[in-house]
Design a protein around this motif. Structure first.
Motif, mmCIF file in Angstrom:
data_model
loop_
_atom_site.group_PDB
_atom_site.id
_atom_site.type_symbol
_atom_site.label_atom_id
_atom_site.label_comp_id
_atom_site.label_asym_id
_atom_site.label_seq_id
_atom_site.Cartn_x
_atom_site.Cartn_y
_atom_site.Cartn_z
ATOM 1 N N ARG A 114 6.198 -24.518 -4.588
ATOM 2 C CA ARG A 114 7.546 -25.009 -4.272
ATOM 3 C C ARG A 114 8.089 -25.892 -5.379
ATOM 4 O O ARG A 114 9.231 -25.750 -5.812
ATOM 5 N N HIS A 115 7.264 -26.823 -5.840
ATOM 6 C CA HIS A 115 7.700 -27.723 -6.905
ATOM 7 C C HIS A 115 7.987 -26.950 -8.190
ATOM 8 O O HIS A 115 8.972 -27.220 -8.890
ATOM 9 N N ALA A 116 7.122 -25.998 -8.513
ATOM 10 C CA ALA A 116 7.316 -25.213 -9.736
ATOM 11 C C ALA A 116 8.584 -24.375 -9.656
ATOM 12 O O ALA A 116 9.331 -24.253 -10.633
ATOM 13 N N ALA A 117 8.857 -23.804 -8.485
ATOM 14 C CA ALA A 117 10.055 -22.978 -8.323
ATOM 15 C C ALA A 117 11.321 -23.820 -8.450
ATOM 16 O O ALA A 117 12.291 -23.415 -9.110
ATOM 17 N N VAL A 118 11.324 -24.999 -7.837
ATOM 18 C CA VAL A 118 12.502 -25.873 -7.927
ATOM 19 C C VAL A 118 12.660 -26.398 -9.348
ATOM 20 O O VAL A 118 13.783 -26.483 -9.872
ATOM 21 N N GLY A 119 11.557 -26.753 -9.996
ATOM 22 C CA GLY A 119 11.629 -27.209 -11.383
ATOM 23 C C GLY A 119 12.166 -26.138 -12.310
ATOM 24 O O GLY A 119 12.990 -26.416 -13.199
ATOM 25 N N THR A 120 11.727 -24.900 -12.098
ATOM 26 C CA THR A 120 12.247 -23.786 -12.890
ATOM 27 C C THR A 120 13.751 -23.642 -12.697
ATOM 28 O O THR A 120 14.511 -23.498 -13.671
ATOM 29 N N SER A 121 14.193 -23.694 -11.457
ATOM 30 C CA SER A 121 15.630 -23.562 -11.157
ATOM 31 C C SER A 121 16.434 -24.681 -11.817
ATOM 32 O O SER A 121 17.524 -24.449 -12.353
ATOM 33 N N ALA A 122 15.897 -25.901 -11.792
ATOM 34 C CA ALA A 122 16.617 -27.039 -12.364
ATOM 35 C C ALA A 122 16.779 -26.892 -13.879
ATOM 36 O O ALA A 122 17.858 -27.148 -14.428
ATOM 37 N N LEU A 123 15.731 -26.472 -14.552
ATOM 38 C CA LEU A 123 15.806 -26.314 -16.004
ATOM 39 C C LEU A 123 16.728 -25.159 -16.392
ATOM 40 O O LEU A 123 17.496 -25.266 -17.358
ATOM 41 N N LEU A 124 16.668 -24.066 -15.647
ATOM 42 C CA LEU A 124 17.556 -22.939 -15.945
ATOM 43 C C LEU A 124 19.011 -23.285 -15.650
ATOM 44 O O LEU A 124 19.912 -22.874 -16.399
ATOM 45 N N LEU A 125 19.248 -24.043 -14.587
ATOM 46 C CA LEU A 125 20.603 -24.500 -14.290
ATOM 47 C C LEU A 125 21.143 -25.367 -15.426
ATOM 48 O O LEU A 125 22.301 -25.227 -15.837
ATOM 49 N N THR A 126 20.298 -26.243 -15.947
ATOM 50 C CA THR A 126 20.710 -27.102 -17.061
ATOM 51 C C THR A 126 21.014 -26.272 -18.303
ATOM 52 O O THR A 126 21.990 -26.531 -19.015
ATOM 53 N N SER A 127 20.192 -25.270 -18.560
ATOM 54 C CA SER A 127 20.440 -24.396 -19.700
ATOM 55 C C SER A 127 21.775 -23.682 -19.563
ATOM 56 O O SER A 127 22.529 -23.542 -20.540
ATOM 57 N N ILE A 128 22.102 -23.273 -18.338
ATOM 58 C CA ILE A 128 23.366 -22.557 -18.107
ATOM 59 C C ILE A 128 24.560 -23.459 -18.374
ATOM 60 O O ILE A 128 25.508 -23.076 -19.073
ATOM 61 N N HIS A 129 24.535 -24.686 -17.840
ATOM 62 C CA HIS A 129 25.720 -25.528 -18.028
ATOM 63 C C HIS A 129 25.844 -26.022 -19.471
ATOM 64 O O HIS A 129 26.945 -26.255 -19.963
ATOM 65 N N MET A 130 24.703 -26.129 -20.169
ATOM 66 C CA MET A 130 24.787 -26.484 -21.591
ATOM 67 C C MET A 130 25.305 -25.310 -22.417
ATOM 68 O O MET A 130 26.057 -25.505 -23.380
ATOM 69 N N THR A 131 24.908 -24.113 -22.047
ATOM 70 C CA THR A 131 25.434 -22.925 -22.723
ATOM 71 C C THR A 131 26.949 -22.842 -22.556
ATOM 72 O O THR A 131 27.688 -22.569 -23.512
ATOM 73 N N LEU A 132 27.423 -23.096 -21.331
ATOM 74 C CA LEU A 132 28.860 -23.035 -21.060
ATOM 75 C C LEU A 132 29.618 -24.085 -21.869
ATOM 76 O O LEU A 132 30.636 -23.767 -22.520
ATOM 77 N N LEU A 133 29.125 -25.332 -21.866
ATOM 78 C CA LEU A 133 29.824 -26.387 -22.604
ATOM 79 C C LEU A 133 29.762 -26.132 -24.104
ATOM 80 O O LEU A 133 30.761 -26.297 -24.812
ATOM 81 N N GLY A 134 28.601 -25.715 -24.600
ATOM 82 C CA GLY A 134 28.485 -25.426 -26.023
ATOM 83 C C GLY A 134 29.426 -24.320 -26.456
ATOM 84 O O GLY A 134 30.064 -24.406 -27.519
ATOM 85 N N ALA A 135 29.540 -23.277 -25.634
ATOM 86 C CA ALA A 135 30.440 -22.179 -25.967
ATOM 87 C C ALA A 135 31.896 -22.632 -25.941
ATOM 88 O O ALA A 135 32.690 -22.251 -26.815
ATOM 89 N N LEU A 136 32.251 -23.456 -24.958
ATOM 90 C CA LEU A 136 33.624 -23.956 -24.886
ATOM 91 C C LEU A 136 33.978 -24.782 -26.124
ATOM 92 O O LEU A 136 35.068 -24.660 -26.685
ATOM 93 N N LEU A 137 33.050 -25.613 -26.558
ATOM 94 C CA LEU A 137 33.304 -26.451 -27.736
ATOM 95 C C LEU A 137 33.364 -25.617 -29.006
ATOM 96 O O LEU A 137 34.212 -25.846 -29.877
ATOM 97 N N ALA A 138 32.467 -24.641 -29.119
ATOM 98 C CA ALA A 138 32.422 -23.836 -30.341
ATOM 99 C C ALA A 138 33.608 -22.883 -30.448
ATOM 100 O O ALA A 138 34.061 -22.580 -31.559
ATOM 101 N N LEU A 139 34.115 -22.418 -29.317
ATOM 102 C CA LEU A 139 35.171 -21.402 -29.334
ATOM 103 C C LEU A 139 36.565 -21.970 -29.061
ATOM 104 O O LEU A 139 37.538 -21.212 -29.051
ATOM 105 N N SER A 140 36.658 -23.269 -28.831
ATOM 106 C CA SER A 140 37.961 -23.867 -28.542
ATOM 107 C C SER A 140 38.914 -23.673 -29.721
ATOM 108 O O SER A 140 38.544 -23.915 -30.875
ATOM 109 N N PRO A 141 40.144 -23.236 -29.479
ATOM 110 C CA PRO A 141 41.083 -22.996 -30.576
ATOM 111 C C PRO A 141 41.636 -24.273 -31.200
ATOM 112 O O PRO A 141 42.260 -24.231 -32.250
#
Length: 226
Positions: free
Chosen positions: A122-149
């Motif tokens: 249970r702990h490993a599954a929740v930890g995995t989800s938390a790290l992947l969620l963080t990767s997703i929101h960092m990917t989104l913010l990084g892309a927004l900053l890099a591609l902003s006109p």
């Protein structure tokens, strides 16, 4: 191993906080992003790995703590990259110090909570989800900053590593740094924890099959004894 990780994390933190990234180059968004990613994606996991056992979350922690930590990091990361707060941190060393301490705190909480009990499913599954969620929101913010006109953080030229950059270029480089460092490191951490979680499944299945086989073999013996 833990001692080396702790020393390495503190060394990275010292280079970031005492070096030029937050000093002479503090006006550069790319320098800021290098410092930010160095704190939460390099120093924080190393320090979390090296912390003494009694300073880290254990098996008795709430199962949802990694998700809570991921949401706190989301608020901190997106909040401090709002133009108003970014301008305040750029103008004031005191605000920069508060910003960096918050980055370190949420990073330590997320990494230490995610890897607190990797042997418990249970702990490993929740930890995995938390790290992947963080990767997703960092990917989104990084892309927004890099591609902003347009530039969100000023309009003048800045210097980073001795290179003069326009505001738009500076922001784009910062976004790419977030994608290449933050998003990738958190994704790697999530995948490593997922691999550890998956590796436990065959062992459990084989153990169950072995017990079932042993039970079935006991019946003929019991009949024969009868």
């Amino acid at each position: 191993m833990r001692g080396l990780a702790l020393i390495g994390g503190v060394a990275v933190l010292s280079l970031i906080w005492l070096g030029p990234l937050l000093g002479p180059w503090r006006a550069s968004f790319a320098a800021h992003m290098l410092a930010h990613m160095g704190v939460i994606a390099i120093a924080a996991p190393l320090i979390a790995l090296g912390l003494p056992q009694h300073w880290r979350p254990g098996h008795s922690m709430p199962v949802a703590l990694p998700i809570v930590a991921s949401l706190l990091e989301l608020i901190a990361v997106w909040g401090w990259h709002a133009p108003v707060l970014r301008a305040a941190a750029q103008a004031s060393p005191l605000v920069t110090a508060v910003e960096q301490l918050i980055f370190l705190a949420v990073g330590l909480l997320l990494w230490s909570a995610s890897f607190a009990a990797p042997t418990e499913r249970r702990h490993a599954a929740v930890g995995t989800s938390a790290l992947l969620l963080t990767s997703i929101h960092m990917t989104l913010l990084g892309a927004l900053l890099a591609l902003s006109p347009r530039s969100l953080y000023g309009s003048g030229e800045v210097t980073c590593f001795g290179i003069v950059l326009g505001a738009g270029q500076d922001q784009q480089i910062g976004g790419v740094v977030m994608l290449m460092v933050g998003a990738v490191v958190y994704l790697t951490g999530g995948l490593l924890l997922m691999a550890h979680l998956v590796s436990q499944l065959p062992t459990r299945k084989m153990s169950a099959e072995s017990r079932a086989g042993a039970a079935s073999c006991s019946f003929p013996t019991a009949d024969a004894d009868g």
